[in-house]
Design a protein around this motif. Structure first.
Motif, PDB file in Angstrom:
ATOM      1  N   GLU A   2       0.832  -1.203   0.000  1.00  0.00           N
ATOM      2  CA  GLU A   2       0.000   0.000   0.000  1.00  0.00           C
ATOM      3  C   GLU A   2       0.867   1.254   0.000  1.00  0.00           C
ATOM      4  O   GLU A   2       0.557   2.235  -0.686  1.00  0.00           O
ATOM      5  CB  GLU A   2      -0.939   0.008   1.213  1.00  0.00           C
ATOM      6  N   GLN A   3       1.945   1.240   0.773  1.00  0.00           N
ATOM      7  CA  GLN A   3       2.840   2.398   0.813  1.00  0.00           C
ATOM      8  C   GLN A   3       3.573   2.577  -0.518  1.00  0.00           C
ATOM      9  O   GLN A   3       3.745   3.699  -0.989  1.00  0.00           O
ATOM     10  CB  GLN A   3       3.847   2.244   1.952  1.00  0.00           C
ATOM     11  N   ALA A   4       3.994   1.460  -1.108  1.00  0.00           N
ATOM     12  CA  ALA A   4       4.668   1.530  -2.407  1.00  0.00           C
ATOM     13  C   ALA A   4       3.742   2.147  -3.454  1.00  0.00           C
ATOM     14  O   ALA A   4       4.151   3.027  -4.226  1.00  0.00           O
ATOM     15  CB  ALA A   4       5.120   0.131  -2.847  1.00  0.00           C
ATOM     16  N   MET A   5       2.508   1.701  -3.466  1.00  0.00           N
ATOM     17  CA  MET A   5       1.536   2.253  -4.407  1.00  0.00           C
ATOM     18  C   MET A   5       1.278   3.734  -4.115  1.00  0.00           C
ATOM     19  O   MET A   5       1.183   4.546  -5.036  1.00  0.00           O
ATOM     20  CB  MET A   5       0.237   1.445  -4.348  1.00  0.00           C
ATOM     21  N   ALA A   6       1.201   4.069  -2.841  1.00  0.00           N
ATOM     22  CA  ALA A   6       0.915   5.454  -2.459  1.00  0.00           C
ATOM     23  C   ALA A   6       2.027   6.402  -2.905  1.00  0.00           C
ATOM     24  O   ALA A   6       1.741   7.482  -3.431  1.00  0.00           O
ATOM     25  CB  ALA A   6       0.696   5.558  -0.948  1.00  0.00           C
ATOM     26  N   ILE A   7       3.297   6.009  -2.712  1.00  0.00           N
ATOM     27  CA  ILE A   7       4.363   6.943  -3.095  1.00  0.00           C
ATOM     28  C   ILE A   7       4.415   7.141  -4.611  1.00  0.00           C
ATOM     29  O   ILE A   7       4.744   8.224  -5.075  1.00  0.00           O
ATOM     30  CB  ILE A   7       5.751   6.547  -2.520  1.00  0.00           C
ATOM     31  N   VAL A   8       4.045   6.109  -5.358  1.00  0.00           N
ATOM     32  CA  VAL A   8       3.973   6.266  -6.815  1.00  0.00           C
ATOM     33  C   VAL A   8       2.769   7.137  -7.177  1.00  0.00           C
ATOM     34  O   VAL A   8       2.886   8.091  -7.935  1.00  0.00           O
ATOM     35  CB  VAL A   8       3.898   4.893  -7.519  1.00  0.00           C
ATOM     36  N   ASP A   9       1.604   6.817  -6.613  1.00  0.00           N
ATOM     37  CA  ASP A   9       0.382   7.562  -6.923  1.00  0.00           C
ATOM     38  C   ASP A   9       0.466   9.031  -6.510  1.00  0.00           C
ATOM     39  O   ASP A   9      -0.097   9.894  -7.184  1.00  0.00           O
ATOM     40  CB  ASP A   9      -0.829   6.907  -6.237  1.00  0.00           C
TER      41      ASP A   9
ATOM     42  N   GLU B  39       7.425  -2.446 -10.596  1.00  0.00           N
ATOM     43  CA  GLU B  39       6.281  -3.025 -11.314  1.00  0.00           C
ATOM     44  C   GLU B  39       5.081  -2.089 -11.275  1.00  0.00           C
ATOM     45  O   GLU B  39       4.381  -1.925 -12.281  1.00  0.00           O
ATOM     46  CB  GLU B  39       5.925  -4.389 -10.714  1.00  0.00           C
ATOM     47  N   TYR B  40       4.855  -1.465 -10.140  1.00  0.00           N
ATOM     48  CA  TYR B  40       3.716  -0.553 -10.045  1.00  0.00           C
ATOM     49  C   TYR B  40       3.941   0.698 -10.900  1.00  0.00           C
ATOM     50  O   TYR B  40       3.010   1.206 -11.528  1.00  0.00           O
ATOM     51  CB  TYR B  40       3.426  -0.191  -8.581  1.00  0.00           C
ATOM     52  N   LYS B  41       5.176   1.173 -10.930  1.00  0.00           N
ATOM     53  CA  LYS B  41       5.504   2.316 -11.804  1.00  0.00           C
ATOM     54  C   LYS B  41       5.204   1.976 -13.256  1.00  0.00           C
ATOM     55  O   LYS B  41       4.628   2.784 -13.985  1.00  0.00           O
ATOM     56  CB  LYS B  41       6.980   2.680 -11.677  1.00  0.00           C
ATOM     57  N   LYS B  42       5.603   0.793 -13.691  1.00  0.00           N
ATOM     58  CA  LYS B  42       5.361   0.375 -15.080  1.00  0.00           C
ATOM     59  C   LYS B  42       3.866   0.297 -15.348  1.00  0.00           C
ATOM     60  O   LYS B  42       3.389   0.740 -16.396  1.00  0.00           O
ATOM     61  CB  LYS B  42       6.011  -0.973 -15.360  1.00  0.00           C
ATOM     62  N   LYS B  43       3.140  -0.285 -14.398  1.00  0.00           N
ATOM     63  CA  LYS B  43       1.691  -0.411 -14.547  1.00  0.00           C
ATOM     64  C   LYS B  43       1.036   0.960 -14.680  1.00  0.00           C
ATOM     65  O   LYS B  43       0.116   1.153 -15.479  1.00  0.00           O
ATOM     66  CB  LYS B  43       1.119  -1.159 -13.343  1.00  0.00           C
TER      67      LYS B  43
END
Length: 168
Positions: A111-118, A159-163
């Motif tokens: 969740e934190q990884a997604m949040a920092i990207v978002d 991976e989330y950045k690519k997505k």
């Protein structure tokens, strides 16, 4: 000098939001087990200090008013140990700050990884400290699982950045 603009305040600020850390790197100027033993017992409360969110907001507001544009989350501890760290990043970005993070990478969950990207955090530096799990353990006190978690974190963010088709 007439063409040189007047500078009201800093354009870049490094902020540490907490002083505690979950590992004990021998090369750390603050949390090395070889250094901690020299602190007096009454000074050890310092290691668990966390910036209050209200204090952080006031600091960001004042920096924004002074024209600061870049916040780098670093410090004498691991920022992800602060329970409100993601909220702090969000607030700084909302106030027009470009944010970067330095982390040991061992505590960042999905969740934190997604949040920092978002949120649009522009840069994250993850300190690995060693190329092999055995060396990592000797230098940080972290085990092989912790060492592997760092690489899992890097993969997860990548991976989330690519997505999301975004850069960090």
């Amino acid at each position: 000098f007439d063409s040189v603009p007047f500078i009201n305040g800093p354009s870049y600020m490094e902020i540490g939001v907490c002083n505690d850390c979950n590992i004990s790197c021998q090369y750390c100027f603050e949390h090395s087990s070889s250094k901690i033993k020299y602190y007096k017992e009454e000074d050890r409360i310092y290691f668990n200090a966390k910036m209050e969110e209200e204090t952080f907001r006031r600091l960001i507001d004042e920096l924004a008013d002074l024209g600061n544009k870049v916040i780098r989350f670093v410090g004498r501890g691991e920022s992800f140990m602060h329970p409100r760290f993601i909220d702090m990043c969000a607030y700084a970005i909302k106030k027009g700050q470009t944010c970067g993070i330095t982390s040991n990478g061992t505590l960042i969950n999905k969740e934190q990884a997604m949040a920092i990207v978002d949120l649009g955090v522009r840069k994250i530096d993850i300190s690995i400290g060693a190329a092999q799990a055995l060396t990592y353990r000797e230098l940080t006190g972290g085990d092989a699982e912790t060492f592997e978690r760092i690489f899992d974190t890097i993969r997860m963010i990548s991976e989330y950045k690519k997505k999301k088709n975004t850069s960090l």
